[in-house]
Every structure is written in structure tokens, then in C-alpha cells.
Enzyme design. Structure first.
Site, PDB file in Angstrom:
ATOM      1  N   ASP A 289      -7.236   2.426  -2.269  1.00 39.73           N
ATOM      2  CA  ASP A 289      -6.893   3.102  -1.025  1.00 39.73           C
ATOM      3  C   ASP A 289      -6.122   2.139  -0.127  1.00 39.73           C
ATOM      4  O   ASP A 289      -6.636   1.081   0.247  1.00 39.73           O
ATOM      5  CB  ASP A 289      -8.192   3.547  -0.337  1.00 39.73           C
ATOM      6  CG  ASP A 289      -7.943   4.212   1.005  1.00 39.73           C
ATOM      7  OD1 ASP A 289      -7.816   5.444   1.035  1.00 39.73           O
ATOM      8  OD2 ASP A 289      -7.874   3.501   2.038  1.00 39.73           O
TER       9      ASP A 289
ATOM     10  N   TYR B 191      -1.354  -0.801   6.807  1.00 39.44           N
ATOM     11  CA  TYR B 191      -2.044  -2.005   6.310  1.00 39.44           C
ATOM     12  C   TYR B 191      -1.038  -3.079   5.886  1.00 39.44           C
ATOM     13  O   TYR B 191      -1.417  -4.231   5.681  1.00 39.44           O
ATOM     14  CB  TYR B 191      -2.954  -1.700   5.106  1.00 39.44           C
ATOM     15  CG  TYR B 191      -4.036  -0.670   5.330  1.00 39.44           C
ATOM     16  CD1 TYR B 191      -4.358  -0.195   6.603  1.00 39.44           C
ATOM     17  CD2 TYR B 191      -4.750  -0.161   4.244  1.00 39.44           C
ATOM     18  CE1 TYR B 191      -5.351   0.760   6.776  1.00 39.44           C
ATOM     19  CE2 TYR B 191      -5.745   0.794   4.417  1.00 39.44           C
ATOM     20  CZ  TYR B 191      -6.034   1.256   5.678  1.00 39.44           C
ATOM     21  OH  TYR B 191      -7.017   2.198   5.835  1.00 39.44           O
TER      22      TYR B 191
ATOM     23  N   LYS C 292      -1.264   6.380   3.219  1.00 40.57           N
ATOM     24  CA  LYS C 292      -1.335   7.196   4.424  1.00 40.57           C
ATOM     25  C   LYS C 292      -0.098   7.044   5.300  1.00 40.57           C
ATOM     26  O   LYS C 292       0.501   5.966   5.357  1.00 40.57           O
ATOM     27  CB  LYS C 292      -2.593   6.825   5.229  1.00 40.57           C
ATOM     28  CG  LYS C 292      -3.856   6.774   4.382  1.00 40.57           C
ATOM     29  CD  LYS C 292      -5.092   6.358   5.152  1.00 40.57           C
ATOM     30  CE  LYS C 292      -6.208   5.955   4.216  1.00 40.57           C
ATOM     31  NZ  LYS C 292      -6.112   4.554   3.787  1.00 40.57           N
TER      32      LYS C 292
ATOM     33  N   HIS D 155      -2.667   9.711   8.553  1.00 47.34           N
ATOM     34  CA  HIS D 155      -3.679   8.704   8.881  1.00 47.34           C
ATOM     35  C   HIS D 155      -4.460   9.011  10.160  1.00 47.34           C
ATOM     36  O   HIS D 155      -5.625   8.642  10.297  1.00 47.34           O
ATOM     37  CB  HIS D 155      -2.984   7.337   9.027  1.00 47.34           C
ATOM     38  CG  HIS D 155      -3.885   6.169   8.758  1.00 47.34           C
ATOM     39  ND1 HIS D 155      -3.408   4.951   8.328  1.00 47.34           N
ATOM     40  CD2 HIS D 155      -5.228   6.021   8.838  1.00 47.34           C
ATOM     41  CE1 HIS D 155      -4.423   4.116   8.165  1.00 47.34           C
ATOM     42  NE2 HIS D 155      -5.538   4.737   8.475  1.00 47.34           N
TER      43      HIS D 155
END
Length: 283
Positions: free
Chosen positions: A46, A51, A76, A109
Site C-alpha cells: 500500500d 508518500y 492513492k 486519499h
């Protein structure tokens, strides 16, 4: 009982019940952690645009030499990429950063949009345009399934009014102290599955009296207790850790099961303590 090796079927989507979260995993450490996780048997990873580690996640997957079909990859849409065209472009960019041909599950997200005031109604229109974009990405085969993350009941209601394809999952914070049962009941009614993140409460539950007690009783780590609780409740679990020994440990939970009585003790820890971002005041 559920094994970490198992896959479950959610409305036709075959998804591993256990995977690796990569939130707060710095790009330079991601490659090594994900590579070792794959060697240990992890098949679901994930990640997310925000990120900033998609490229290293993808490299670890490709370098593993395993077939793409072995993996289940989630990424996301960033709040900065909300909108119809932008969401399609963002999906393509994520795919190219990952170095893969498609994403298994692509999520919005967050219900808010970067650059729009948090409480503005414009958020609704913009994120609904994103959903149309995600539907288009799915039509084009860029992603197999689409869903949302951090959506509350009002956000889902608004989405269902305009959606051609309803979201398959809502990825939200879920652990013994934050179970969101009302949200889960609403999602269930609408055939949306709750997919937990922060199963460990970002470590805040490790020192909880009950968790500590059960950790001792079953001779496992507090993290292993919390992950097992989630799986025994029929939930997917995607714990994250930057330490490889914890990544390996988190998966090593098939050798014990929590009794019904002890499951109840953990279920009773639900007290509404939220530790991740709160989408409460987003219309």
C-alpha cells in the site's frame, strides 16, 4: 481461522488479507524494506502519491522477479490532484513511477482538495470530478478497482449520488480504540468494505493494559496481538514499520489465535481515540 497467506473476495476483487503499509517510509529506505517484505511473503503493498516512495516500491516489485499477477498494489490520489483531468493524469503518473502496467486499487486519499478552503462546498464538486476521473481510469484499464479513503458518511452519500461505479472500499483508521462502527454499518449497507489503516494505532496501543496483558498471555508482541485482532474480525490488515525485524514479526502470526473472550476485551477498548488526520469538517 484466517492465515496471513489468505486472499478474500470483495465484490469480485481478490485481495490479500494482509499487506505492507508504506506511510512515512522514506524513499531511500523503501526499496530495502519492501524487497525484504516480498522475500518474507508479503504480496500486497500500500503506497500513495503523497508518500513520495512509489518509484522505490515499484522497483522492489520488479526486481523481485515475481510475476506482476502475484502482487496487489494500492496507491492513492493526492489532495493536490483532485479534479477530472488531473486525477487521470495522476493515475498515469503513479503507474509510470511504479514502473508497472496497472494499479490493482486506486483510491481518493482524502475528501478535501489542496488549494480549496477546508470548509468550502467546492470540495464536494472537485472530489466528485475526481471520482469520474477514477471511473475513466478503470475503464481504460489503468486500475482494476477504485475506492476512497478517509471518507465519512456524508462524503460517501454525496459520492453515491453521482457514481456510476460505487467505491469498492473505504480505507480508514481502524484499531481497537477507534472502530467507527456507525461508518462501517453505513458502508456495509452500501456494499462498501472498510479497509483499515493504522491497525497498530501508530504504536499508541502498545502500552495499553489489555494489549500488554494479552501480549504476555499469548507470548507475542503487542503489534501481533493487534494485527491478529483485526484479521479475526475479518478485516484486511496493512501494518507499516520502518524496521525490517518488525515487518517480518508482523506477518508471523499464524501460530496463535485470540480466544473469543479476549477478542471481547479488545473490542471493548473502543473509545473514539483518533490519531490520524480528521476529515470531520470537510463538507
Amino acid at each position: 481461522t484466517m492465515s496471513v497467506e489468505d486472499r478474500i473476495n470483495i465484490n469480485g476483487m481478490e485481495i490479500p488479507i494482509f499487506g505492507l503499509g508504506t506511510f512515512h517510509l522514506p524513499a531511500d529506505e523503501t526499496y530495502q524494506v519492501v524487497s525484504q517484505a516480498i522475500q518474507a511473503g508479503y504480496r500486497m503493498i500500500d503506497t500513495a502519491s503523497i508518500y513520495k516512495n512509489e518509484a522505490m516500491v515499484g522497483k522492489a516489485i520488479i526486481d523481485s522477479g515475481l510475476a506482476r499477477s502475484e502482487f496487489f498494489i494500492i496507491t492513492k490520489l493526492s489532495p493536490a490532484d483532485q479534479g477530472y483531468e488531473k486525477s487521470i493524469e495522476a493515475c498515469k503518473l503513479s503507474i509510470s513511477k511504479l514502473g508497472l502496467d496497472y494499479i490493482d486499487l486506486f483510491l481518493i486519499h482524502w475528501p478535501g482538495c489542496k488549494g480549496i478552503p477546508r470548509t468550502s462546498l467546492e470540495n464536494i464538486e472537485r472530489r466528485n470530478l475526481s471520482w469520474r476521473g477514477l471511473e475513466e481510469c478503470q475503464r481504460q484499464g489503468l486500475c482494476k478497482y477504485i475506492g476512497v479513503s478517509n471518507y465519512l458518511i456524508n462524503h460517501i452519500e454525496g459520492l453515491l449520488e453521482i457514481a456510476t461505479v460505487p467505491p469498492i472500499v473505504n480505507q480508514v483508521e481502524y484499531n481497537p480504540q477507534y472502530q467507527q462502527s456507525e461508518l462501517e454499518a453505513f458502508c456495509k449497507e452500501n456494499n462498501i468494505t472498510i479497509m483499515p489503516y493504522s491497525p497498530l494505532g501508530r504504536g499508541s496501543l502498545f502500552t495499553n493494559e489489555i494489549v500488554a496483558l494479552l501480549s504476555e498471555k499469548y507470548n507475542v508482541t503487542p503489534a501481533q496481538v493487534l494485527i491478529k485482532w483485526s484479521l479475526q474480525n475479518g478485516k484486511i490488515s496493512i501494518p507499516r514499520s520502518t524496521k525490517i525485524e518488525h515487518v517480518l514479526e508482523n506477518r508471523n502470526i499464524d501460530n496463535f489465535s485470540i480466544s473469543d473472550q479476549d477478542m471481547c476485551l479488545l473490542n471493548e477498548l473502543d473509545n473514539g481515540t483518533k490519531i490520524a488526520w480528521n476529515p470531520d469538517n470537510i463538507p
